[in-house]
Design a protein around this motif. Structure first.
Motif, PDB file in Angstrom:
ATOM      1  N   PRO A  61      14.896  26.020   1.285  1.00 28.56           N
ATOM      2  CA  PRO A  61      15.224  26.798   2.365  1.00 28.56           C
ATOM      3  C   PRO A  61      14.811  26.233   3.883  1.00 28.56           C
ATOM      4  CG  PRO A  61      14.029  27.996   0.613  1.00 28.56           C
ATOM      5  CD  PRO A  61      13.910  26.437   0.391  1.00 28.56           C
ATOM      6  N   ARG A  62      14.026  25.534   4.044  1.00 25.24           N
ATOM      7  CA  ARG A  62      13.534  24.918   5.300  1.00 25.24           C
ATOM      8  C   ARG A  62      14.109  23.889   5.434  1.00 25.24           C
ATOM      9  NH1 ARG A  62      10.904  28.866   7.550  1.00 25.24           N
ATOM     10  NH2 ARG A  62       9.282  27.451   8.593  1.00 25.24           N
ATOM     11  N   LYS A  63      15.149  23.399   4.691  1.00 24.69           N
ATOM     12  CA  LYS A  63      16.192  22.327   4.898  1.00 24.69           C
ATOM     13  C   LYS A  63      15.246  21.029   5.324  1.00 24.69           C
ATOM     14  CE  LYS A  63      19.623  25.409   6.564  1.00 24.69           C
ATOM     15  NZ  LYS A  63      20.410  25.304   5.491  1.00 24.69           N
ATOM     16  N   ARG A  64      14.279  20.638   4.359  1.00 27.82           N
ATOM     17  CA  ARG A  64      13.562  19.476   4.662  1.00 27.82           C
ATOM     18  C   ARG A  64      13.448  18.594   3.387  1.00 27.82           C
ATOM     19  NH1 ARG A  64       9.993  19.377   9.285  1.00 27.82           N
ATOM     20  NH2 ARG A  64      10.555  17.095   8.824  1.00 27.82           N
ATOM     21  N   LEU A  65      13.569  17.293   3.478  1.00 32.79           N
ATOM     22  CA  LEU A  65      13.313  16.554   2.442  1.00 32.79           C
ATOM     23  C   LEU A  65      11.726  15.971   2.543  1.00 32.79           C
ATOM     24  CD1 LEU A  65      16.700  14.601   2.254  1.00 32.79           C
ATOM     25  CD2 LEU A  65      15.951  16.804   0.935  1.00 32.79           C
ATOM     26  N   ILE A  66      11.020  15.701   1.431  1.00 34.62           N
ATOM     27  CA  ILE A  66       9.910  15.252   1.490  1.00 34.62           C
ATOM     28  C   ILE A  66       9.698  13.772   0.878  1.00 34.62           C
ATOM     29  CG2 ILE A  66       7.262  15.577   0.570  1.00 34.62           C
ATOM     30  CD1 ILE A  66       8.248  18.742   0.473  1.00 34.62           C
ATOM     31  N   ARG A  67       9.157  13.084   1.625  1.00 31.40           N
ATOM     32  CA  ARG A  67       9.212  11.453   0.996  1.00 31.40           C
ATOM     33  C   ARG A  67       7.805  11.318   0.262  1.00 31.40           C
ATOM     34  NH1 ARG A  67      14.543  10.735   2.114  1.00 31.40           N
ATOM     35  NH2 ARG A  67      14.769  11.684   4.165  1.00 31.40           N
ATOM     36  N   PHE A  68       7.600  11.337  -0.871  1.00 32.37           N
ATOM     37  CA  PHE A  68       6.490  11.372  -1.722  1.00 32.37           C
ATOM     38  C   PHE A  68       6.028   9.957  -2.080  1.00 32.37           C
ATOM     39  CE2 PHE A  68       8.123  15.434  -2.883  1.00 32.37           C
ATOM     40  CZ  PHE A  68       6.947  16.144  -2.906  1.00 32.37           C
ATOM     41  N   MET A  69       4.678   9.840  -1.760  1.00 31.86           N
ATOM     42  CA  MET A  69       4.004   8.622  -2.365  1.00 31.86           C
ATOM     43  C   MET A  69       3.656   8.649  -3.827  1.00 31.86           C
ATOM     44  SD  MET A  69       1.078   7.849   0.517  1.00 31.86           S
ATOM     45  CE  MET A  69       1.535   7.123   2.121  1.00 31.86           C
ATOM     46  N   ALA A  70       4.237   7.727  -4.502  1.00 34.10           N
ATOM     47  CA  ALA A  70       3.976   7.660  -6.066  1.00 34.10           C
ATOM     48  C   ALA A  70       3.515   6.296  -6.604  1.00 34.10           C
ATOM     49  CB  ALA A  70       5.368   7.965  -6.804  1.00 34.10           C
ATOM     50  N   LYS A  71       3.104   6.369  -7.802  1.00 34.82           N
ATOM     51  CA  LYS A  71       2.459   4.917  -8.178  1.00 34.82           C
ATOM     52  C   LYS A  71       3.467   3.841  -8.302  1.00 34.82           C
ATOM     53  CE  LYS A  71       2.056   6.191 -12.984  1.00 34.82           C
ATOM     54  NZ  LYS A  71       1.262   6.620 -14.313  1.00 34.82           N
ATOM     55  N   ARG A  72       3.249   2.828  -8.167  1.00 33.14           N
ATOM     56  CA  ARG A  72       4.176   1.735  -8.182  1.00 33.14           C
ATOM     57  C   ARG A  72       4.976   1.702  -9.503  1.00 33.14           C
ATOM     58  NH1 ARG A  72       5.914  -2.442  -5.575  1.00 33.14           N
ATOM     59  NH2 ARG A  72       4.811  -2.024  -3.801  1.00 33.14           N
ATOM     60  N   HIS A  89      11.143   7.447  -1.120  1.00 32.87           N
ATOM     61  CA  HIS A  89       9.887   7.758  -1.571  1.00 32.87           C
ATOM     62  C   HIS A  89       9.026   6.252  -1.503  1.00 32.87           C
ATOM     63  CE1 HIS A  89      10.964  11.593  -2.829  1.00 32.87           C
ATOM     64  NE2 HIS A  89      11.718  11.255  -3.936  1.00 32.87           N
ATOM     65  N   ILE A  90       7.697   6.388  -1.523  1.00 36.14           N
ATOM     66  CA  ILE A  90       6.858   5.330  -1.117  1.00 36.14           C
ATOM     67  C   ILE A  90       6.059   4.864  -2.296  1.00 36.14           C
ATOM     68  CG2 ILE A  90       5.067   4.565   0.368  1.00 36.14           C
ATOM     69  CD1 ILE A  90       5.895   7.035   2.049  1.00 36.14           C
ATOM     70  N   PRO A  91       6.332   3.616  -2.867  1.00 39.09           N
ATOM     71  CA  PRO A  91       5.416   3.120  -3.701  1.00 39.09           C
ATOM     72  C   PRO A  91       4.079   2.771  -3.318  1.00 39.09           C
ATOM     73  CG  PRO A  91       6.800   1.414  -2.836  1.00 39.09           C
ATOM     74  CD  PRO A  91       7.383   2.605  -2.114  1.00 39.09           C
ATOM     75  N   VAL A  92       3.116   3.200  -4.118  1.00 37.29           N
ATOM     76  CA  VAL A  92       1.750   2.874  -3.981  1.00 37.29           C
ATOM     77  C   VAL A  92       1.016   2.086  -5.117  1.00 37.29           C
ATOM     78  CG1 VAL A  92      -0.651   4.210  -3.631  1.00 37.29           C
ATOM     79  CG2 VAL A  92       1.597   5.228  -3.021  1.00 37.29           C
ATOM     80  N   ASP A  93       0.347   1.065  -4.511  1.00 39.45           N
ATOM     81  CA  ASP A  93      -0.381   0.305  -5.632  1.00 39.45           C
ATOM     82  C   ASP A  93      -1.615   0.565  -5.131  1.00 39.45           C
ATOM     83  OD1 ASP A  93      -1.770  -2.001  -6.528  1.00 39.45           O
ATOM     84  OD2 ASP A  93      -0.550  -3.503  -5.940  1.00 39.45           O
ATOM     85  N   ARG A  94      -2.474   1.075  -6.200  1.00 37.74           N
ATOM     86  CA  ARG A  94      -3.747   1.817  -5.913  1.00 37.74           C
ATOM     87  C   ARG A  94      -4.836   0.748  -5.779  1.00 37.74           C
ATOM     88  NH1 ARG A  94      -2.579   4.910 -11.180  1.00 37.74           N
ATOM     89  NH2 ARG A  94      -1.599   6.915 -10.564  1.00 37.74           N
ATOM     90  N   GLY A 111       9.479  11.560  12.478  1.00 32.53           N
ATOM     91  CA  GLY A 111       9.450  12.990  12.270  1.00 32.53           C
ATOM     92  C   GLY A 111       9.650  13.649  11.054  1.00 32.53           C
ATOM     93  N   GLN A 112       9.282  12.833   9.850  1.00 32.66           N
ATOM     94  CA  GLN A 112       9.629  13.068   8.470  1.00 32.66           C
ATOM     95  C   GLN A 112       8.278  13.931   7.990  1.00 32.66           C
ATOM     96  OE1 GLN A 112      12.293  11.037   6.006  1.00 32.66           O
ATOM     97  NE2 GLN A 112      12.588   9.250   7.610  1.00 32.66           N
ATOM     98  N   LEU A 113       8.619  14.269   6.638  1.00 33.20           N
ATOM     99  CA  LEU A 113       7.430  14.759   5.914  1.00 33.20           C
ATOM    100  C   LEU A 113       7.061  13.976   4.940  1.00 33.20           C
ATOM    101  CD1 LEU A 113       8.907  18.648   5.171  1.00 33.20           C
ATOM    102  CD2 LEU A 113       7.242  17.840   6.871  1.00 33.20           C
ATOM    103  N   VAL A 114       5.641  13.634   4.724  1.00 34.05           N
ATOM    104  CA  VAL A 114       5.368  12.803   3.609  1.00 34.05           C
ATOM    105  C   VAL A 114       4.450  13.548   2.795  1.00 34.05           C
ATOM    106  CG1 VAL A 114       3.766  10.788   3.464  1.00 34.05           C
ATOM    107  CG2 VAL A 114       5.246  10.920   5.402  1.00 34.05           C
ATOM    108  N   GLY A 115       4.770  13.283   1.302  1.00 36.28           N
ATOM    109  CA  GLY A 115       4.285  14.031   0.377  1.00 36.28           C
ATOM    110  C   GLY A 115       3.076  12.943  -0.332  1.00 36.28           C
TER     111      GLY A 115
END
Length: 253
Positions: A61-72, A89-94, A111-115
């Motif tokens: 409803p907010r018309k936003r997309l969230i770019r999530f950090m997730a494990k590689r 989305h963003i790969p994360v090497d722990r 200007g984006q949303l990062v999850g």
């Protein structure tokens, strides 16, 4: 439309159709706290494999997309890898998260949303674990809002230790809290502590208001130990979490 938006929006529509097919009963609270424009860090709790889909779906409803950090490791899976990258989305090497951190800053600058899931891994107690500093660090670095979000009920659909179900009409609560703004002179650890407290309150409210109760003793697994459930207490859960991560050769660090 940015290059990565088309596949992302397509995936959101597909998941929306699947959610409707399954008749999931979503209770989305406080969605007005998610900004309709500009950068922000969205911090979510982590109780199941579908958390990011539920949070992303709630943002429609907010018309936003969230770019999530997730494990590689997720980015190494066939097909899934292409989709994750296509959606931005963003790969994360722990073992070395600096690259993911820099990518998160770049997206905020755009200007984006990062999850971010500050717990890093799924909590087997279903309660909040100690937080990593990444979510608060990103928000403090760029002085952007830090939006707390909790999901409750999604773990009943698909989570760790073989818990999954195709039951229809499962209730799923998604609560979005008021954004935290980094205060002048506030350190990352202090901001992260404030975030943890805010999310604890949101989670407590979500569990209290949840419309379902266990069907029998065997079904009490999805409730925390202090709510009459059979989930392990946080200390025991931490041991189980570390053992599970070690089995796949991963690390919390």
């Amino acid at each position: 439309m940015p290059k990565s938006d088309r596949p992302y929006r397509t995936v959101v529509r597909i998941f929306g159709m699947l959610f409707r097919l399954m008749g999931y009963r979503f209770d989305v609270r406080g969605i007005e706290n998610l900004p309709t424009s500009g950068p922000a860090v969205v911090a979510g709790n982590h109780i199941g494999f579908l958390d990011f889909t539920f949070i992303g779906y709630a943002a429609r409803p907010r018309k936003r997309l969230i770019r999530f950090m997730a494990k590689r490791a997720v980015f190494d899976l066939p097909v899934v890898s292409w989709l994750m990258r296509a959606m931005g989305h963003i790969p994360v090497d722990r073992t070395s998260g600096s690259r993911a951190y820099r990518q998160g800053l770049r997206l905020l600058d755009e200007g984006q949303l990062v999850g971010v899931f500050p717990e890093a891994t799924i909590s087997r107690s279903w309660l909040l674990k100690p937080f990593k500093r990444g979510a608060a660090g990103l928000a403090a670095n760029r002085g952007v809002p830090l939006v707390p979000v909790v999901v409750w009920g999604g773990h009943r659909i698909y989570t760790v230790d073989g818990h999954r179900t195709l039951r229809r009409r499962m209730p799923v609560t998604i609560a979005v809290g008021e954004a935290l703004l980094p205060a002048d002179g506030e350190g990352v650890d202090e901001l992260s502590a404030r975030l943890h407290l805010r999310m604890e309150a949101l989670l407590d409210e979500a569990i209290t208001a949840y419309p379902d109760t266990p069907r029998d003793d065997d079904d009490r697994w999805w409730l925390p130990h202090d709510r009459g459930g059979t989930a392990p207490d946080p200390e025991t859960a931490a041991v189980l979490d570390r053992e599970a991560v070690a089995r796949i050769g991963d690390s919390f660090e």
